[in-house]
Scaffold this motif. Structure first.
Motif, short mmCIF file in Angstrom:
data_model
loop_
_atom_site.label_atom_id
_atom_site.label_comp_id
_atom_site.label_asym_id
_atom_site.label_seq_id
_atom_site.Cartn_x
_atom_site.Cartn_y
_atom_site.Cartn_z
N THR A 1 0.84 -1.20 0.00
CA THR A 1 0.00 0.00 0.00
C THR A 1 0.87 1.25 0.00
OG1 THR A 1 -0.16 -0.10 2.43
CG2 THR A 1 -1.92 -1.14 1.15
N HIS A 2 1.93 1.25 0.83
CA HIS A 2 2.87 2.37 0.91
C HIS A 2 4.08 1.90 1.69
CE1 HIS A 2 0.60 2.55 4.63
NE2 HIS A 2 1.37 3.51 5.12
N TYR A 3 5.03 2.82 1.92
CA TYR A 3 6.32 2.40 2.45
C TYR A 3 6.61 2.87 3.87
CZ TYR A 3 6.66 1.46 -2.50
OH TYR A 3 6.39 1.02 -3.78
N HIS A 4 5.57 3.08 4.67
CA HIS A 4 5.80 3.27 6.09
C HIS A 4 6.23 1.92 6.69
CE1 HIS A 4 3.31 7.20 6.60
NE2 HIS A 4 4.58 7.44 6.38
N ALA A 5 7.07 1.98 7.71
CA ALA A 5 7.72 0.77 8.22
C ALA A 5 6.75 -0.30 8.65
CB ALA A 5 8.65 1.13 9.38
N ASP A 6 5.60 0.09 9.21
CA ASP A 6 4.68 -0.94 9.72
C ASP A 6 4.00 -1.72 8.61
OD1 ASP A 6 3.35 1.48 9.13
OD2 ASP A 6 1.72 1.09 10.52
N HIS A 7 4.26 -1.34 7.35
CA HIS A 7 3.67 -2.06 6.21
C HIS A 7 4.70 -2.83 5.39
CE1 HIS A 7 -0.41 -0.17 6.41
NE2 HIS A 7 0.29 0.66 7.17
N ILE A 8 5.98 -2.64 5.68
CA ILE A 8 7.00 -3.27 4.83
C ILE A 8 8.19 -3.81 5.62
CG2 ILE A 8 8.32 -1.15 4.34
CD1 ILE A 8 8.48 -2.12 1.39
N SER A 9 8.23 -3.58 6.93
CA SER A 9 9.42 -3.94 7.70
C SER A 9 9.66 -5.44 7.81
CB SER A 9 9.34 -3.33 9.11
OG SER A 9 8.16 -3.77 9.77
N GLY A 10 8.65 -6.24 7.52
CA GLY A 10 8.83 -7.70 7.57
C GLY A 10 9.38 -8.30 6.29
N LEU A 11 9.59 -7.45 5.26
CA LEU A 11 9.96 -7.99 3.96
C LEU A 11 11.35 -8.64 3.91
CD1 LEU A 11 9.25 -8.41 0.97
CD2 LEU A 11 10.23 -6.14 0.52
N PRO A 12 12.41 -8.01 4.44
CA PRO A 12 13.74 -8.65 4.31
C PRO A 12 13.79 -10.06 4.87
CG PRO A 12 13.98 -6.38 5.06
CD PRO A 12 12.51 -6.70 5.12
N GLY A 13 13.19 -10.25 6.04
CA GLY A 13 13.18 -11.59 6.63
C GLY A 13 12.38 -12.57 5.81
N LEU A 14 11.27 -12.12 5.26
CA LEU A 14 10.46 -13.00 4.42
C LEU A 14 11.23 -13.43 3.18
CD1 LEU A 14 7.74 -14.36 3.74
CD2 LEU A 14 7.07 -12.22 2.63
N LEU A 15 11.93 -12.49 2.55
CA LEU A 15 12.72 -12.82 1.36
C LEU A 15 13.82 -13.83 1.70
CD1 LEU A 15 13.09 -9.32 -0.34
CD2 LEU A 15 11.57 -11.19 -1.02
N LEU A 16 14.47 -13.65 2.84
CA LEU A 16 15.50 -14.60 3.26
C LEU A 16 14.93 -15.99 3.46
CD1 LEU A 16 17.61 -12.43 5.73
CD2 LEU A 16 18.43 -13.48 3.61
N THR A 17 13.77 -16.05 4.10
CA THR A 17 13.13 -17.35 4.32
C THR A 17 12.78 -18.01 2.99
OG1 THR A 17 12.25 -16.71 6.48
CG2 THR A 17 11.11 -18.49 5.32
#
Length: 305
Positions: free
Chosen positions: A60-76
């Motif tokens: 939706t947008h790039y405030h941390a509470d909407h995207i901060s989980g992405l790096p870990g998800l990509l690693l998994t």
């Protein structure tokens, strides 16, 4: 059938009982994630669903509470030896933002494809999902998403026979293909009736009420919409920070004639949200609180004989 799971319902910061915002859809072997706040991976695991089928992520947008989980998800996903491409959709600047987050996940065994949204409204098809992205009114560029599973009209065998269409092409026409064979053109409208009602889910957080939202959500089976604040006295704060109250979300659902409303993206200060619901349900009777892990199976309407 479309599976819908509201993975996280928190806004701003995760709490012991409330992960940050995200939603996961499953359809026909493909999974689509909207937003990826902190705790998304844990929420998926708690639900018992899988990361592997996720092949589309919409932001939706790039405030941390909407995207901060992405790096870990990509690693998994990378550690699971995923090789299939992953499509990401979001406002302008998506590739730059994700590139910065990937400083801690630089090597991945799969390709990331970027679709950056630039217009107030955009429509596209991915893996059987028809996605309508629409800009809303937050303090940075922000989009909501309506996701539809379209349903073609009923296939009429008698029409195909009357037009002498070879049977080997019936299935292709049923799936929307145009066929050229021995100088003849066969089109789907030759064998299909009017399009039938599909399945529609609209997801929107971080906005003031807008006509764009009402129009996009119109006749949705399910609207998942932010209700940042429940206390009536916090309306001024909602206006200041470009958020919505429970009551404004209910008015949006009512005006858009949706089937059901789930409230989400709650302020960390919100407790006992259920105590506010009687007033909310006077505005829109089919409103209810979202909660982490809440899910539903949406199916096509049964046709009348």
């Amino acid at each position: 059938m479309l599976d819908v799971c509201l993975l996280g319902t928190g806004g701003m910061m995760p709490l012991p009982y409330r992960w940050l915002t995200s939603m996961l859809l499953r359809y026909n072997g493909s999974s689509l994630l909207v937003d990826c706040g902190e705790g998304t991976q844990i929420a998926v695991k708690e639900k018992g669903w899988s990361f592997k089928p996720i092949d589309v992520i919409c932001f939706t947008h790039y405030h941390a509470d909407h995207i901060s989980g992405l790096p870990g998800l990509l690693l998994t996903m990378g550690n699971a030896e995923r090789s299939e491409p992953l499509t990401m959709v979001g406002p302008k600047g998506l590739e730059k933002v994700v590139g910065a987050l990937r400083m801690i996940a630089p090597e991945l065994p799969f390709e990331i494809k970027y679709m950056e949204l630039k217009n107030p409204q955009e429509d596209f098809e991915i893996n059987g999902y028809h996605i309508h992205a629409f800009r809303v009114n937050h303090n940075i560029t922000c989009y909501g998403y309506s996701i539809e599973i379209k349903r073609a009209g009923r296939f009429h065998v008698e029409w195909a026979k009357e037009k002498d269409i070879p049977q080997k092409f019936w299935s292709l026409l049923q799936h929307g293909q145009v066929i050229e064979y021995e100088g003849n053109y066969y089109t789907p409208d030759m064998v299909l009736g009017k399009p039938r009602k599909g399945i529609k889910v609209t997801y929107c957080t971080d906005t003031r009420p807008t006509e764009n939202l009402k129009n996009a959500a119109k006749n949705s089976d399910l609207l998942i919409c932010e209700g940042m604040y429940a206390e009536p006295e916090k309306l001024a704060k909602a206006k200041q920070y470009k958020h919505m109250t429970f009551y404004e979300a209910a008015e949006t659902a009512r005006d858009a004639k949706v089937g059901e409303l789930w409230l989400t993206h709650f302020s960390p200060s919100l407790v006992h949200g259920e105590s506010y619901m009687p007033k909310v349900q006077k505005i829109f009777a089919r409103a209810s609180l979202g909660f982490d892990g809440r899910s539903v199976e949406l199916d096509f309407e049964e046709e009348k004989p």
